[in-house]
Design an enzyme around this catalytic site. Sequence first.
Site, mmCIF file in Angstrom:
data_model
loop_
_atom_site.group_PDB
_atom_site.id
_atom_site.type_symbol
_atom_site.label_atom_id
_atom_site.label_comp_id
_atom_site.label_asym_id
_atom_site.label_seq_id
_atom_site.Cartn_x
_atom_site.Cartn_y
_atom_site.Cartn_z
ATOM 1 N N GLU D 29 0.828 -1.204 0.000
ATOM 2 C CA GLU D 29 0.000 0.000 0.000
ATOM 3 C C GLU D 29 0.870 1.266 0.000
ATOM 4 O OE1 GLU D 29 -2.332 -0.848 3.489
ATOM 5 O OE2 GLU D 29 -2.990 -2.723 2.576
ATOM 6 N N GLU D 60 -4.605 -7.046 2.662
ATOM 7 C CA GLU D 60 -3.327 -7.628 3.090
ATOM 8 C C GLU D 60 -3.226 -9.123 2.824
ATOM 9 O OE1 GLU D 60 -4.899 -5.275 4.828
ATOM 10 O OE2 GLU D 60 -3.439 -3.672 4.986
ATOM 11 N N PHE D 83 2.134 -1.793 8.508
ATOM 12 C CA PHE D 83 2.739 -1.873 9.848
ATOM 13 C C PHE D 83 2.447 -3.262 10.377
ATOM 14 C CE2 PHE D 83 -1.288 0.310 9.915
ATOM 15 C CZ PHE D 83 -2.000 -0.199 10.984
ATOM 16 N N ASP D 85 1.366 -4.658 12.979
ATOM 17 C CA ASP D 85 0.119 -5.008 13.667
ATOM 18 C C ASP D 85 -0.925 -5.546 12.686
ATOM 19 O OD1 ASP D 85 0.369 -2.977 16.400
ATOM 20 O OD2 ASP D 85 1.505 -2.477 14.613
ATOM 21 N N HIS D 129 -0.955 0.176 16.765
ATOM 22 C CA HIS D 129 0.125 0.521 15.835
ATOM 23 C C HIS D 129 1.497 0.441 16.488
ATOM 24 C CE1 HIS D 129 -3.179 2.276 13.494
ATOM 25 N NE2 HIS D 129 -2.372 2.426 12.477
HETATM 26 C C1 LIG Z 1 -5.949 -3.327 7.573
HETATM 27 C C2 LIG Z 1 -5.233 -2.017 7.468
HETATM 28 N N1 LIG Z 1 -4.433 -1.806 6.408
HETATM 29 C C3 LIG Z 1 -3.774 -0.631 6.267
HETATM 30 C C4 LIG Z 1 -3.886 0.351 7.213
HETATM 31 C C5 LIG Z 1 -3.140 1.678 7.055
HETATM 32 N N2 LIG Z 1 -4.128 2.710 6.708
HETATM 33 C C6 LIG Z 1 -4.691 3.507 7.635
HETATM 34 S S1 LIG Z 1 -5.863 4.507 7.005
HETATM 35 C C7 LIG Z 1 -5.624 3.894 5.458
HETATM 36 C C8 LIG Z 1 -6.433 4.396 4.319
HETATM 37 C C9 LIG Z 1 -7.878 4.204 4.552
HETATM 38 O O1 LIG Z 1 -8.596 4.636 3.446
HETATM 39 P P1 LIG Z 1 -10.159 4.764 3.515
HETATM 40 O O2 LIG Z 1 -10.734 3.499 4.068
HETATM 41 O O3 LIG Z 1 -10.614 5.162 2.185
HETATM 42 O O4 LIG Z 1 -10.423 5.884 4.598
HETATM 43 P P2 LIG Z 1 -10.014 7.438 4.510
HETATM 44 O O5 LIG Z 1 -8.660 7.566 5.112
HETATM 45 O O6 LIG Z 1 -10.043 7.826 3.091
HETATM 46 O O7 LIG Z 1 -11.039 8.123 5.324
HETATM 47 C C10 LIG Z 1 -4.627 2.928 5.458
HETATM 48 C C11 LIG Z 1 -4.151 2.197 4.276
HETATM 49 C C12 LIG Z 1 -4.695 0.065 8.316
HETATM 50 N N3 LIG Z 1 -4.845 0.957 9.298
HETATM 51 N N4 LIG Z 1 -5.357 -1.105 8.412
#
Ligand SMILES: Cc1ncc(C[n+]2csc(CCOP(=O)(O)OP(=O)(O)O)c2C)c(N)n1
Lengths: 322, 322, 325, 325
Positions: D29, D60, D83, D85, D129
């Site tokens: 990602e 993932e 990350f 976690d 995290h």
């Molecule tokens: C399972 C998981 N993968 C990756 C992340 C890292 N991460 C945190 S927010 C995010 C983007 C989320 O996008 P979206 O669901 O569209 O929400 P937005 O931030 O646009 O409100 C990512 C990849 C995570 N927290 N959890």
Amino acid sequence: MESNKLIELLEKMLRIRHFEEKVGNLAARRMILGSVHLYIGEEAVAAGVCANLRQNDFITSTHRGHGHCIAKGGEFRFMMAELFGKSTGYCQGKGGSQHIANFDLGILGANGIVGGGMPIASGAGLSIKMRNTDQVAVCFFGDGCCNNGVFHESLNLAAVWNLPVVYVCENNQYAVSVSVKQASLIHDYYLRKDAYGIKGCQVDGNDVIAVYEASKEAVERARKGEGPSLIECKTYRWRGHYEGEFDRHYTYRTKKEIEEWIDKCPIAQFKAYLIENNIITAEKIDQLEEEIKRELLEAVAFAEDSPAPKPEDALVGLFENE
Amino acid sequence: MESNKLIELLEKMLRIRHFEEKVGNLAARRMILGSVHLYIGEEAVAAGVCANLRQNDFITSTHRGHGHCIAKGGEFRFMMAELFGKSTGYCQGKGGSQHIANFDLGILGANGIVGGGMPIASGAGLSIKMRNTDQVAVCFFGDGCCNNGVFHESLNLAAVWNLPVVYVCENNQYAVSVSVKQASLIHDYYLRKDAYGIKGCQVDGNDVIAVYEASKEAVERARKGEGPSLIECKTYRWRGHYEGEFDRHYTYRTKKEIEEWIDKCPIAQFKAYLIENNIITAEKIDQLEEEIKRELLEAVAFAEDSPAPKPEDALVGLFENE
Amino acid sequence: MREISYADAVVEAIEEEMDKHEEVFVLGEDIGRYGGAYFANPKLWKKFGDERVRDTPISESAIVGFALGAAITGMRPVAEIMFSDIMTVAMDQIVNQVAKMRYMFGGNVKVPLVIRTPIGGFHNSAAQHSQSLESWFAHVPGLKVAMPSSPYAAKGLLKTAIQSNNPVIFFEHIQLYRLKGPVPEEEYYIPFGEANILREGTDLTVVASAVMVHRVMNVANKLEEQGIQIEVIDPQTLCPFDKETILSSIKKTGRLFVVHQACKTCGFGAEIAAIVAEEGFDYLIDPIQRLAAYDIPVPFASNMEDFAIPNEQRILSAITEFLGK
Amino acid sequence: MREISYADAVVEAIEEEMDKHEEVFVLGEDIGRYGGAYFANPKLWKKFGDERVRDTPISESAIVGFALGAAITGMRPVAEIMFSDIMTVAMDQIVNQVAKMRYMFGGNVKVPLVIRTPIGGFHNSAAQHSQSLESWFAHVPGLKVAMPSSPYAAKGLLKTAIQSNNPVIFFEHIQLYRLKGPVPEEEYYIPFGEANILREGTDLTVVASAVMVHRVMNVANKLEEQGIQIEVIDPQTLCPFDKETILSSIKKTGRLFVVHQACKTCGFGAEIAAIVAEEGFDYLIDPIQRLAAYDIPVPFASNMEDFAIPNEQRILSAITEFLGK
Ligand SMILES: Cc1ncc(C[n+]2csc(CCOP(=O)(O)OP(=O)(O)O)c2C)c(N)n1
Ligand SMILES: Cc1ncc(C[n+]2csc(CCOP(=O)(O)OP(=O)(O)O)c2C)c(N)n1
Ligand SMILES: [Mg+2]
Ligand SMILES: [Mg+2]
């Protein structure tokens, strides 16, 4: 819709906007630590949806969760104290921005894991059904979550068990830097309702009345035992993915695109509509905003003045004593 | 379709059927240990799909995997030896029924975890695309898998990356005891293609020609770089979920239902069709079956006569030496 | 006392708690009319019906997450994961949600949730159905971990688990389901955090769980004939872990031998060894020894499997050698 | 020698291997134009483009499983999980598929696959995290586990990981990304299974990984002023684990102190303690001691976080107390 209700919607949006602006400011000054994801530009979604909810209804929220929390009745001071890591915060400083919850308000928690809240909200729906109340559970999640396994498992099981859950997709078109176009061939995620045999629709997520109406229908259906729905709200995040991303968001989107969406500001639009229709005056709105700002200042003062938790407080609260 | 090809299809189905009957028998006598899930009644799916594949194409398989393995060119003797836990088996006795693989034949492995093979097949598709060959990857999975998160993630990502993968859903209408009606509101899983923006269709999984034709189209599309497809084959498992379940399957389905499906035997139907159309005679078929049975006896003898692995062989093979 | 099987003890524990508390319900795959994947006991479904005995699709993240959502909103779910190797598909829900929910949100919520799952595999279950990953869960703060070795313990610990307001991972050893043993008719609960001394002895302390308890007991009985007195301790729960009982045993015996089915590296035996090397060092006469599965996936063929996982023979010779006799 | 950051060292290692082998590609990602979630270095994407630097959706299990499928069919993927976690959402693929693929199928396949993931969290990253779950992966046979503590180690170990035909879990400590250190211009590889003795000493052996290495080194330097000589060892890889270096150190010092960021119970420190209690018992003068995070999720507020995870102060007082000085 009654004027009162309309003004309430505006107020909710304004509360969110001002809160987020303040938080952004405090984060820039490193008075708020940890990662902070602001909801600016998306206020109509939380406000519109939660206007249909009662205190004992449930929501789950995301990493970008302040708006949901405020819309569901969260108080500035306890939120701010949590962001400051103070023991007066909603989670006594253990949670921080990504983990605010308040069970009395039906706020089952923000979540640092994308999709983490989806089965949890659904399980609240199961509990409602089994306890035979007319509560509703609302699950907020982003476009990025729509391609994760838990989305699929949650919607499918809530469908076949006919649970009172409203799934609200906040499609702000990016998951960090990955656009919906890179993430899937389908960009209108509400279409996936058909994969689960449930109701669903798409609305302009910057039009608070549209959001309100669509979710009203879904919430009512849920209350009547008619099962889950999937509502997709097209919207946009104005800020970087998190505070501290700064200009890095221009690596994946243009200034022009951002500006176009700022032009579609849900709050400015709604203000204009209300004034035009003589529901409220510009002066009244200013007054409202002043009050909100004052309340915010008080909240910040409350947070600042609150005691930090004692280091050893870290050891408290893992298990309920038995 | 050419007669040759039709007879090949029949032969593949017969090979699977006889293999499975023999295995069921050996398992009942506890000459084959571990859990064994038979493919009887579903032969048309593996045979029809794999008739479109070349040796260097890839498949992933499931816990109910013998049929896929045979259809992709797996040899009785090495399969049987694996089921007997002998060192001459495809996996030298380390795998057993649920874990047969042979990389030279493009068989990337059966899987004890429902859905485990879905991203793996998809990743083979990614590799094909990146290596720029005209291979294809086929992923077999059951109806039960369609409600698991990896189904969603795999199809979505294969779609947006336009990978040469054919997803073949063997909808035998039950996941152990849980029927598709309990598992989701949607019972025709091919409909989920729309959630990912890909091609797909449903076929009578007991009609080997229909399976062959549908998968031919999908395989050709994949070879031409036109992306993934989802093919749903409606079929039925005649035996219990695993050998040893015995009559417990009557707790979730009726004898009548089973008998109705036995009447729709894919092999009997196809035999009748071939004879009727003068493609093969009943005698020829008997002869074919005799040959298969003879080969099977040899395979069993091979397995029995093969040396068991030495206990310490358990310590070999974890890592490739470097 | 009447004797019932470990499987029946599990079902009885759930039944009694379902009778007592209408918030208790069960969900999982094939637990309804089918009566469970490994034993055919549809008693709960027959008695409580589809609403309180919920068959699910193959959606383990949903099973755990739905149970969690229900647990924090007034229900007391007992979720079943068909075998512990597939907890892997639900790990986020277990580790990041269930375990952290209460603490992370400031201690303001109860999480009365039990996740039952068979551990250890049958014979010839091969790599993906034979794992014993209990140490993972002991490493995650916020989860209680139970691992009963008898029908009596299964019933008493499970009832405690269901009554608990904290999340419990309840590992049932698949090879014990048919084991019969005495279980009183009267209701009872077994508290968490109390190790069970199965046998007293003075020469060596052996700590073992689940199916290994039985193998060790057989070995201990054999060694008794040679005049060797082995103390056998079953911790019963890994979290909370009753280190006191083990430390006082070692004070007496001066020697620790740990046996488990899990792979050696980073298995729970490492934790026990570490605790004793930290807090019981001065009692030790000899080095500590662990006997565990080799660090390989469990192979399918009987003789390799039997080699990989400690069997009675290997336990016997390892202990004999350890004692230098 | 030039100094570059740990983040740049990681990128450089990948770049060099991508230059050398066209089968190497990366997926994950926000690794493309965005240049990675924690550092802004889009060098790989700029150089190799969308095909070999593949941004993925938030899937993932797919990231890991697609990488696995590609690895066994001719490619050499380097997958990134944003990350550690969230490895929890991909655990089946990591544990039941990637780790077991080769062994379970009879040793007939190579699995040249690297899963890179940041571990340990920033400050104030809170419960979901900040975890350090490395001991889970060391407990799963079939995975190699690396945990570099410097730019030099990051580059050399990652190049070895990418060249390896075995699956590697590569933990990068998030707090080290900005750390600068000497990294030669010339190509080099660091073999797995060789611990790094950062500092020789005679009074005490301290084993530490990742960010803890730096905290321990600072403490050791301070204690030197008081005439206390501490030997500091960084295992660098947990699997394979170089127990010999540690055992010979203890032979010299007679004392073992293990520090890690992970929670204490069943952390990798337990394994080290157990190995030494088994194989180095006779060298030990004093009980072993572990200093680790408390068994709680990591709290958000700075002072609680600082309390929960060993900081220099706590390491210093614990060692001082341990040495009875
Ligand atoms: C399972 C998981 N993968 C990756 C992340 C890292 N991460 C945190 S927010 C995010 C983007 C989320 O996008 P979206 O669901 O569209 O929400 P937005 O931030 O646009 O409100 C990512 C990849 C995570 N927290 N959890
Ligand atoms: C993730 C996971 N959950 C549960 C199981 C246990 N299990 C093995 S096969 C099976 C049913 C599979 O049903 P389906 O996919 O329809 O395949 P079929 O057996 O009908 O061929 C289940 C639940 C498993 N192996 N993996
Ligand atoms: Mg988004
Ligand atoms: Mg099925």
